[in-house]
Design an enzyme around this catalytic site. Structure first.
Site, PDB file in Angstrom:
ATOM      1  N   ARG A 172       0.832  -1.207   0.000  1.00  0.00           N
ATOM      2  CA  ARG A 172       0.000   0.000   0.000  1.00  0.00           C
ATOM      3  C   ARG A 172       0.869   1.262   0.000  1.00  0.00           C
ATOM      4  O   ARG A 172       0.497   2.281  -0.611  1.00  0.00           O
ATOM      5  CB  ARG A 172      -0.944  -0.015   1.200  1.00  0.00           C
ATOM      6  CG  ARG A 172      -2.035  -1.070   1.083  1.00  0.00           C
ATOM      7  CD  ARG A 172      -3.105  -0.892   2.135  1.00  0.00           C
ATOM      8  NE  ARG A 172      -2.699  -1.300   3.463  1.00  0.00           N
ATOM      9  CZ  ARG A 172      -2.982  -2.475   4.023  1.00  0.00           C
ATOM     10  NH1 ARG A 172      -3.656  -3.394   3.333  1.00  0.00           N
ATOM     11  NH2 ARG A 172      -2.605  -2.738   5.253  1.00  0.00           N
ATOM     12  N   SER A 210     -18.714  -6.334  -1.933  1.00  0.00           N
ATOM     13  CA  SER A 210     -19.998  -7.033  -1.779  1.00  0.00           C
ATOM     14  C   SER A 210     -20.517  -6.986  -0.351  1.00  0.00           C
ATOM     15  O   SER A 210     -21.631  -7.438  -0.087  1.00  0.00           O
ATOM     16  CB  SER A 210     -19.847  -8.495  -2.217  1.00  0.00           C
ATOM     17  OG  SER A 210     -18.900  -9.161  -1.386  1.00  0.00           O
ATOM     18  N   CYS A 242      -3.683 -13.590  -3.219  1.00  0.00           N
ATOM     19  CA  CYS A 242      -3.273 -14.230  -1.973  1.00  0.00           C
ATOM     20  C   CYS A 242      -3.448 -15.737  -2.045  1.00  0.00           C
ATOM     21  O   CYS A 242      -3.409 -16.420  -1.022  1.00  0.00           O
ATOM     22  CB  CYS A 242      -4.036 -13.650  -0.788  1.00  0.00           C
ATOM     23  SG  CYS A 242      -5.830 -13.836  -0.890  1.00  0.00           S
TER      24      CYS A 242
END
Length: 405
Positions: A220, A259, A347
């Protein structure tokens, strides 16, 4: 600690077949059921989680560990010293070693404190959120010493609270129940994670994994150089670790897709907490469907981040999962500007770095785009990787520029 001892007072022996000790001698910690000499040491004689002395075929002790006779991944080595087992003193020792690394790496107490095999404690995950430790046990052997784990944590860290997040699907394969419960202290519904100058509210009780993904922290940070003045799309945004950061680093607009309505509610709160709510929007729904709708609406973004959950959890899922990665990344490229940046993550341990790159290449060529790789990323150093255990090296991140042909 409960134990099953033979007449000599030592743990029950677990004998391996001839030459099946090679992986352990090379540095691995796992033993599969088909590697065990079941004539010499029948699996029916063991209880789930029982401590064992693991032996080579000639009877030489390789170390101590624990067994689950009902699992394919049947036993795990804990100590190569036959005089040391998964005891209270060993837990305290390993926690101190793990803590010393994290305190060298991080100035604030927000990190993964224990990463299973990477810290010599297979079957145990501990994430630290300031004075709260969220602990996850995934094996019967670790479950057997749960009280000792709590006592060791309280001795080494003295946390104000400890939460058992024992709801991982991996527990089902070990014959263990799934649950979430407070082990000590009072656990709030949300806690604040500090990542540099950013702050995030997360839910340790109900959030994904233990509430936060520390493994992506370094990746990040790489985002910072690419987003100033850009329009950013964050797919599978969760609570905004990527998207809110992009806005904090100067993105002119960030759209986050997920979601989970509760995750997006926390994301909106995190955008407000960091003072960027005027530049962060959310869309609730299935990522694939929302990407399709964005493409049909002719929406385009300068930077697209795709950080999905693992699409390949077992070998039998490989073909379907690999196709999902291909489809996702291709759809992400379809909403990129002509000179756009794609940050693609996986991942799934079973999807190699090379195969992820190949997937991106195939998607770009199918769309008649040119793709060049700028950077590779992996999991952070609070997720240390023993080189003999490649299964612990799971996170892949590719930062790529996507151009017209």
């Amino acid at each position: 600690m409960p134990s099953s001892a033979d007449a000599s007072g030592q743990f029950a022996p677990l004998r391996l077949r001839k030459d099946e000790d090679r992986r352990l001698r090379a540095g691995h910690l796992w033993v599969y059921s088909n590697e065990i000499d079941t004539d010499a040491t029948p699996l029916r004689n063991f209880a789930a989680g029982e401590p064992v002395a693991i032996q080579a075929s000639n009877g030489k002790v390789l170390g101590t560990g624990y067994i689950n006779p009902h699992a394919l991944l049947c036993a795990r080595l804990v100590s190569r010293d036959p005089d040391h087992s998964l005891s209270s003193s060993l837990l305290v020792h390993r926690l101190n070693i793990a803590l010393s690394l994290r305190e060298r790496l991080y100035s604030r107490p927000f990190y993964r404190l224990v990463y299973g095999e990477g810290d010599g404690l297979p079957g145990l995950i501990i994430d630290r959120y300031g004075d709260l430790c969220v602990t996850q046990i995934t094996t019967a052997g670790m479950d057997r010493v749960q009280d000792a784990i709590l006592a060791a944590l309280q001795k080494v860290l003295k946390p104000a609270a400890v939460l058992w997040r024992n709801d991982s699907p991996a527990r089902e394969m070990e014959g263990l129940e799934r649950y979430v419960t407070v082990a000590a202290g009072e656990v709030p519904e949300t806690v604040t994670v500090e990542e540099g100058d950013l702050r995030f509210q997360v839910s340790p009780r109900t959030g994904q994994k233990t509430g936060w993904f520390y493994d992506q922290r370094g990746n990040r940070v790489r985002l910072d150089a690419y987003v100033a003045g850009r329009r950013v799309l964050d797919v599978f945004s969760y609570v905004g670790a990527w998207g809110v950061r992009a806005a904090m680093r100067g993105a002119k607009e960030v759209l986050c897709l997920d979601s989970s309505a509760p995750a997006l509610a926390l994301l909106a709160a995190n955008a407000t907490l960091n003072g960027v709510d005027d530049r962060v929007r959310t869309l609730h729904g299935d990522a694939f469907q929302l990407l399709k709708e964005l493409r049909e609406a002719r929406e385009h973004f300068d930077v697209v981040i795709v950080d999905p959950p693992a699409f390949i959890k077992r070998r039998k899922d490989f073909k379907e999962g690999a196709l999902a990665y291909r489809r996702l990344n291709e759809m992400a490229m379809q909403v990129l500007e002509r000179d756009g940046l794609l940050i693609s993550c996986s991942c799934s341990q079973l999807l190699s770095r090379d195969l992820l790159v190949q997937t991106l290449l195939q998607g770009s060529r199918h769309l008649d785009r040119n793709l060049v790789i700028l950077e590779h990323g992996r999991q952070g150093p609070d997720h240390p990787v023993p080189p003999a255990i490649p299964e612990t090296d799971y996170l892949k991140v590719v930062i790529a520029r996507v151009l017209p042909t």
